[in-house]
Design a protein around this motif. Structure first.
Motif, PDB file in Angstrom:
ATOM      1  N   ASN A  86      -9.152  10.442   7.205  1.00  0.00           N
ATOM      2  CA  ASN A  86      -8.210   9.866   8.179  1.00  0.00           C
ATOM      3  C   ASN A  86      -7.291   8.562   7.728  1.00  0.00           C
ATOM      4  O   ASN A  86      -6.383   8.168   8.476  1.00  0.00           O
ATOM      5  N   ASP A  87      -7.703   7.831   6.561  1.00  0.00           N
ATOM      6  CA  ASP A  87      -6.697   7.131   5.930  1.00  0.00           C
ATOM      7  C   ASP A  87      -5.304   7.577   5.591  1.00  0.00           C
ATOM      8  O   ASP A  87      -5.337   8.413   4.676  1.00  0.00           O
ATOM      9  N   LYS A  88      -4.159   7.015   5.949  1.00  0.00           N
ATOM     10  CA  LYS A  88      -3.036   7.247   5.659  1.00  0.00           C
ATOM     11  C   LYS A  88      -2.471   6.466   4.548  1.00  0.00           C
ATOM     12  O   LYS A  88      -1.271   6.637   4.145  1.00  0.00           O
ATOM     13  N   SER A  89      -3.095   5.275   4.396  1.00  0.00           N
ATOM     14  CA  SER A  89      -2.433   4.316   3.101  1.00  0.00           C
ATOM     15  C   SER A  89      -3.845   3.804   2.478  1.00  0.00           C
ATOM     16  O   SER A  89      -4.760   4.025   2.865  1.00  0.00           O
ATOM     17  N   CYS A  90      -3.321   3.296   1.393  1.00  0.00           N
ATOM     18  CA  CYS A  90      -4.266   2.818   0.348  1.00  0.00           C
ATOM     19  C   CYS A  90      -5.075   1.457   0.896  1.00  0.00           C
ATOM     20  O   CYS A  90      -4.129   0.499   1.248  1.00  0.00           O
ATOM     21  N   GLU A 135       3.349   0.516   3.470  1.00  0.00           N
ATOM     22  CA  GLU A 135       2.791  -0.435   4.343  1.00  0.00           C
ATOM     23  C   GLU A 135       2.794  -1.863   3.495  1.00  0.00           C
ATOM     24  O   GLU A 135       2.612  -1.619   2.341  1.00  0.00           O
ATOM     25  N   TYR A 136       2.599  -2.611   4.274  1.00  0.00           N
ATOM     26  CA  TYR A 136       2.655  -4.229   3.567  1.00  0.00           C
ATOM     27  C   TYR A 136       2.205  -4.940   4.671  1.00  0.00           C
ATOM     28  O   TYR A 136       2.300  -4.806   5.908  1.00  0.00           O
ATOM     29  N   SER A 158       0.920  -1.055   0.053  1.00  0.00           N
ATOM     30  CA  SER A 158      -0.094   0.119  -0.015  1.00  0.00           C
ATOM     31  C   SER A 158       0.885   1.224   0.169  1.00  0.00           C
ATOM     32  O   SER A 158       1.874   1.420   0.946  1.00  0.00           O
ATOM     33  N   PRO A 159       0.624   2.297  -0.887  1.00  0.00           N
ATOM     34  CA  PRO A 159       1.358   3.492  -0.791  1.00  0.00           C
ATOM     35  C   PRO A 159       0.501   4.578   0.003  1.00  0.00           C
ATOM     36  O   PRO A 159      -0.175   4.293   0.614  1.00  0.00           O
TER      37      PRO A 159
END
Length: 224
Positions: free
Chosen positions: A67-71, A177-178, A36-37
Motif C-alpha cells: 500500500n506504500d506509494k512512497s519510500c 513527495e517531500y 521520497s521517490p
C-alpha cells in the motif's frame, strides 16, 4: 539602570540563548527536508534522501507494504550514506542533489546562514561586555545584531524552501513527495526568538521617557 532593567535584560538574554542553540542545531544538522521517490513495486528497496545546508544523506529502505506509494518513513532501518555537496567539497559525490536543483540555492542558503552566525556572535560579545562594564548603550548594537541574525536565518529558510520546490517541480527529478524536518523547524523557531528578543532588548535599553508632562528628558534617570 533601574533595578528591574538588569532582570529584564538577563531574562531576555536567556531566551536569546535558546534561539542561539536552535540556530546552531539548524545550521549543522542535515534534516531540513526529506525527499521520497515513487515506489514502483514492493518487496524491493527504495532510496529516500534528507539534506541540510552542507550535506546530502541517502538511505536505502526495504519496501514490504504494497500500500506504500512512497519510500519511507526515513526512521526505518536501512543502509545510510552521507556526502557533502560537490560545490563545497569536489572530492565528494552528491549526484542526486546536484542534478535536480541549482547549486546556487544551496550556496546562497549556506552563505546567509554563516552571516547569521556572525551576527549572533557579535551580539553575544556586545551583551556580555554590557554585563561586565555596566554600559547600557552596548545593549543597542547587541539587539540589532540579534535581529539581523534572525532575519538572515529566515532568508536562508526561504532560499531552502524555494530550492526544494524547484527540485520537486523539475521534470528531471525522481522525487514526488517531500516534507520539512526538525532542522527546518529549529531554524524557524530561532528566527522567532532572535528577532522578537532583539527588538525587546532594544526597547529595554532605550532611556526612560518622561512619565509626566512637567518632567523633562533631563530629569529622567540617567544611564550608568
Amino acid at each position: 539602570m533601574t533595578e528591574a532593567k538588569p532582570l529584564k535584560v538577563r531574562l531576555t538574554f536567556c531566551i536569546i540563548l535558546v534561539g542561539v542553540c536552535l540556530l546552531m542545531a539548524a545550521v549543522v544538522t542535515d534534516h531540513w527536508a526529506v525527499l521520497s521517490p515513487k515506489v514502483e513495486r514492493y518487496n524491493a528497496t527504495c532510496e529516500v534522501a534528507h539534506f541540510g545546508l552542507w550535506r546530502l544523506c541517502t538511505k536505502r529502505i526495504y519496501v514490504s507494504n504494497p500500500n506504500d506509494k512512497s519510500c519511507g518513513p526515513i526512521n526505518l532501518p536501512g543502509e545510510k550514506n552521507c556526502s557533502y555537496f560537490r560545490h563545497f567539497n569536489p572530492g565528494e559525490s552528491s549526484e542526486i542533489f546536484h542534478v535536480t536543483t541549482q547549486k546556487e540555492y544551496s550556496i546562497s542558503a549556506a552563505a546567509i546562514s554563516i552571516f547569521s552566525i556572525g551576527f549572533m556572535i557579535l551580539g553575544t560579545i556586545f551583551i556580555l561586555l554590557s554585563f561586565r562594564k555596566k554600559k547600557d548603550y552596548l545593549l543597542r548594537p547587541a539587539s540589532l545584531f540579534y535581529t539581523f541574525a534572525g532575519l538572515c536565518i529566515i532568508v536562508s529558510v526561504e532560499v531552502m524552501r524555494q530550492s526544494v520546490k524547484r527540485m520537486i517541480d523539475s521534470e528531471e527529478t525522481v522525487w514526488i513527495e517531500y516534507y520539512y524536518s526538525w532542522s527546518f523547524a529549529c531554524a524557524c523557531a530561532s528566527f522567532v526568538l532572535l528577532f522578537i528578543c532583539g527588538i525587546t532588548l532594544l526597547l529595554i535599553s532605550l532611556p526612560r521617557m518622561p512619565q509626566n508632562p512637567w518632567e523633562s528628558c533631563m530629569d529622567a534617570e540617567p544611564e550608568h
